[in-house]
Design a protein around this motif. Structure first.
Motif: not given
Length: 162
Positions: A36-44, A55-58, A119-125, A144-151
């Motif tokens: 998994v690469s470049d994992a991110w979530v859109r902030a709300t 993300m990108t999966l290979t 369940t809650a607002q997703i804040k940048e970062g 696969i466990e992923v920690q996606a950063v909020a942008k």
């Protein structure tokens, strides 16, 4: 007391050790089949009920993404966006094929992960935990466990799509 190792016993012990090391290597290889690469979530914004994960999966071998879960959303679905007759449409898909060695992009304009009933607002970062379930052609499942950063909100808002 242990008897001294003869050449034959020494050779047997070496073979056992090498076999054990090889099996550990195979087990590690089997557990690392999808990258998994470049994992991110859109902030709300406050009160927004959905967001998207990208993300990108290979995969090392022909596989498919079956499922995604996250504690930040009550409902998580795999979606595909497409343009038809100048109208952007989005629909849920059961799985996404991951051909061996070929990166598959999950982005706002194609396949993506919908996080709904947040369940809650997703804040940048913020770091958003995602758990992906991938199945290879032999039916073996990988988690696969992923920690996606909020942008920041700078692209399409999926909450308005039907």
């Amino acid at each position: 007391m242990n008897a001294p190792l003869t050449n034959n016993r020494f050779a047997q012990r070496c073979k056992q050790l090498l076999l054990g090391v090889s099996l550990v290597g195979l087990a590690f290889q089997a557990s690392a089949q999808t990258q998994v690469s470049d994992a991110w979530v859109r902030a709300t914004v406050a009160g927004q009920s959905s967001s998207g994960a990208f993300m990108t999966l290979t995969a090392d071998s022909d596989s498919k993404l079956l499922n995604v879960q996250s504690p930040v959303a009550k409902v998580v679905q795999i979606h595909e966006s497409s343009m038809k007759d100048d109208v952007m449409k989005m629909q849920q898909v059961d799985a996404v094929a991951l051909p061996a060695g070929k990166p598959v992009s999950f982005d706002p304009h194609g396949y993506h992960i919908m996080l709904m009933s947040l369940t809650a607002q997703i804040k940048e970062g913020d770091k958003v935990p995602l758990t992906l379930t991938v199945e290879d052609a032999k039916g073996q499942k990988e988690t696969i466990e992923v920690q996606a950063v909020a942008k920041a909100l700078d692209t399409m808002d999926h909450s308005k799509m039907h």
